[in-house]
Design an enzyme around this catalytic site. Sequence first.
Site, PDB file in Angstrom:
ATOM      1  N   HIS A  35     -12.576 -16.096  67.089  1.00  0.00           N
ATOM      2  CA  HIS A  35     -13.319 -17.041  66.245  1.00  0.00           C
ATOM      3  C   HIS A  35     -14.765 -16.597  66.070  1.00  0.00           C
ATOM      4  O   HIS A  35     -15.536 -16.567  67.028  1.00  0.00           O
ATOM      5  CB  HIS A  35     -13.295 -18.433  66.874  1.00  0.00           C
ATOM      6  CG  HIS A  35     -13.696 -19.527  65.940  1.00  0.00           C
ATOM      7  ND1 HIS A  35     -12.794 -20.186  65.131  1.00  0.00           N
ATOM      8  CD2 HIS A  35     -14.904 -20.066  65.662  1.00  0.00           C
ATOM      9  CE1 HIS A  35     -13.434 -21.091  64.415  1.00  0.00           C
ATOM     10  NE2 HIS A  35     -14.722 -21.043  64.724  1.00  0.00           N
ATOM     11  N   ASP A  37     -17.934 -17.320  63.088  1.00  0.00           N
ATOM     12  CA  ASP A  37     -18.279 -18.132  61.921  1.00  0.00           C
ATOM     13  C   ASP A  37     -19.171 -17.412  60.917  1.00  0.00           C
ATOM     14  O   ASP A  37     -19.906 -18.062  60.167  1.00  0.00           O
ATOM     15  CB  ASP A  37     -18.977 -19.413  62.382  1.00  0.00           C
ATOM     16  CG  ASP A  37     -17.992 -20.473  62.856  1.00  0.00           C
ATOM     17  OD1 ASP A  37     -17.157 -20.905  62.043  1.00  0.00           O
ATOM     18  OD2 ASP A  37     -18.059 -20.868  64.033  1.00  0.00           O
ATOM     19  N   GLU A 157     -10.470 -23.546  59.877  1.00  0.00           N
ATOM     20  CA  GLU A 157     -10.893 -24.449  60.953  1.00  0.00           C
ATOM     21  C   GLU A 157     -10.896 -25.881  60.442  1.00  0.00           C
ATOM     22  O   GLU A 157     -11.891 -26.378  59.956  1.00  0.00           O
ATOM     23  CB  GLU A 157     -12.279 -24.056  61.472  1.00  0.00           C
ATOM     24  CG  GLU A 157     -12.657 -24.783  62.740  1.00  0.00           C
ATOM     25  CD  GLU A 157     -13.929 -24.248  63.380  1.00  0.00           C
ATOM     26  OE1 GLU A 157     -14.164 -24.560  64.560  1.00  0.00           O
ATOM     27  OE2 GLU A 157     -14.683 -23.522  62.700  1.00  0.00           O
ATOM     28  N   HIS A 184     -10.745 -30.395  62.841  1.00  0.00           N
ATOM     29  CA  HIS A 184     -12.069 -30.021  63.339  1.00  0.00           C
ATOM     30  C   HIS A 184     -12.527 -31.223  64.158  1.00  0.00           C
ATOM     31  O   HIS A 184     -11.805 -31.670  65.053  1.00  0.00           O
ATOM     32  CB  HIS A 184     -13.013 -29.633  62.203  1.00  0.00           C
ATOM     33  CG  HIS A 184     -14.291 -29.025  62.701  1.00  0.00           C
ATOM     34  ND1 HIS A 184     -15.521 -29.604  62.505  1.00  0.00           N
ATOM     35  CD2 HIS A 184     -14.521 -27.902  63.429  1.00  0.00           C
ATOM     36  CE1 HIS A 184     -16.458 -28.867  63.080  1.00  0.00           C
ATOM     37  NE2 HIS A 184     -15.881 -27.825  63.660  1.00  0.00           N
ATOM     38  N   HIS A 225     -10.222 -27.929  69.137  1.00  0.00           N
ATOM     39  CA  HIS A 225     -10.762 -29.108  68.452  1.00  0.00           C
ATOM     40  C   HIS A 225      -9.797 -30.295  68.442  1.00  0.00           C
ATOM     41  O   HIS A 225     -10.203 -31.381  68.040  1.00  0.00           O
ATOM     42  CB  HIS A 225     -11.179 -28.798  67.008  1.00  0.00           C
ATOM     43  CG  HIS A 225     -12.492 -28.115  66.881  1.00  0.00           C
ATOM     44  ND1 HIS A 225     -13.695 -28.779  67.054  1.00  0.00           N
ATOM     45  CD2 HIS A 225     -12.803 -26.840  66.598  1.00  0.00           C
ATOM     46  CE1 HIS A 225     -14.690 -27.928  66.871  1.00  0.00           C
ATOM     47  NE2 HIS A 225     -14.180 -26.733  66.603  1.00  0.00           N
ATOM     48  N   HIS A 246     -10.896 -20.953  70.214  1.00  0.00           N
ATOM     49  CA  HIS A 246     -12.208 -20.960  70.877  1.00  0.00           C
ATOM     50  C   HIS A 246     -12.333 -22.222  71.730  1.00  0.00           C
ATOM     51  O   HIS A 246     -12.951 -23.191  71.343  1.00  0.00           O
ATOM     52  CB  HIS A 246     -13.358 -20.824  69.881  1.00  0.00           C
ATOM     53  CG  HIS A 246     -13.413 -21.871  68.791  1.00  0.00           C
ATOM     54  ND1 HIS A 246     -12.346 -22.188  67.992  1.00  0.00           N
ATOM     55  CD2 HIS A 246     -14.432 -22.657  68.361  1.00  0.00           C
ATOM     56  CE1 HIS A 246     -12.693 -23.123  67.127  1.00  0.00           C
ATOM     57  NE2 HIS A 246     -13.948 -23.431  67.342  1.00  0.00           N
ATOM     58  N   ASP A 354     -17.001 -17.550  69.461  1.00  0.00           N
ATOM     59  CA  ASP A 354     -17.633 -18.537  68.581  1.00  0.00           C
ATOM     60  C   ASP A 354     -19.030 -18.094  68.149  1.00  0.00           C
ATOM     61  O   ASP A 354     -19.910 -18.924  67.926  1.00  0.00           O
ATOM     62  CB  ASP A 354     -17.675 -19.914  69.233  1.00  0.00           C
ATOM     63  CG  ASP A 354     -17.785 -21.038  68.198  1.00  0.00           C
ATOM     64  OD1 ASP A 354     -17.707 -20.754  66.996  1.00  0.00           O
ATOM     65  OD2 ASP A 354     -17.964 -22.208  68.610  1.00  0.00           O
TER      66      ASP A 354
END
Length: 432
Positions: A35, A37, A157, A184, A225, A246, A354
Amino acid sequence: MATAADAQPAAQPSDAALRARVERLLKSTPLIDGHNDLPWAIREAGDRAGKHGTLDVEGYDLRQHTTGQTDFARMAQGHLAGQFWSVYIPGEPTDPAYARDGAVTDRPGYAAVQLEQIDVARRIIARYPDKMVLATKAADVMPAFRAGKIPSFLGMEGGHAIDNSLSLLRTYYDLGVRYMTLTHNVTLDWADAALDTAKHGGLTPFGREVVREMNRLGMLVDLSHTSPGTMSSALDVTEAPVIFSHSSARAIADHPRDVPDSILARLPKNGGVVMVTFVPSFISQAVYDWQKTREAAVADARRRANGDTAAARAAVREWEASHPEPKTTVKDVADHVEHVRKVAGIDHVGLGGDYDGNSDWPEGMTDVTSYPMLFVELARRGWSDADLAKLASGNVLRALREAEAVSARLRRSRPASAATIRELDRPNVTHP
């Protein structure tokens, strides 16, 4: 007869020797992170530069040292050889990303923003053909690795992006998405999130159908999540391994985003993988507790300031100066890796840092150069090269291969699902 010398413990390898061993391993074994971003970081960089909505991939040059935590030089230094790039979009319908003509509409454009982020990720990959290649199956990894290129998978995500439509789910798969985090931070019509109210006790009937259709497609079910109830429901339904792209271990840091031991214990039967994250509040109970206390201090400062934002900010700075955030280190991350190994087994742990999704990191782990530091720490704790190779990529690639095999079987036995949330979750409601 044993002598005093015989009783002495064996000398431990030096840091330099451990580092050399890790370097050798990661030159022959790809390290794949679950993961990152970067696509959203690029969007935010454009917003900060006043280029709202331009999604300026060209203006964020990965051949240079970027303002974020990821670029090619640092990826090479960290031996980051493969990546699931998160095509994250916010789950909160009031987020500015969904504003059209300056206002958020009553029905946010989840699909529009999701398609924009997939486009951003694919444009990143296409912009650097000598460095990156779009990956859609496990077999894509080693040819890219041998060619010195980064196999790049896409991971969504948040299931809010499918707008309760299995047709959209299939469309995202066709565009290259190979995992989807079921939620999420916001509970959906069909799935409970970890950081929101549990309304369904896990997955609704439609949510279970989403998992089944993901299995048929060959899209990994990502349970980061999600609430423990959603985790458990998904494990009850899925025919393929799940991942946590993650997340860390809740037995060590009791954060709702982490994975309880009861779920870890189910992974051997499922074949799933927890990709341990480096976020301090997810790996340190002390940091998580500090963050909750800080939130209360911020709320109190705002109340006392009575609308004076400058005074509120000054009060928060004063509080932080007298209450410094606890420190975390690579040892905290290693503790979570080892806990997942202890409960779930060596075949069920990976890494999902992350990066570019946070600004707070353990000491010395502030960007994608940090992976060898963790491998050295684990080698110091007695991990073999074979075990480190499973952590690096062996486990997640095995899970992906198994998901692909399940997909091949299911595609032969059943067509694409035509189910809707109306018929599965609201069968007794009369619709116009």
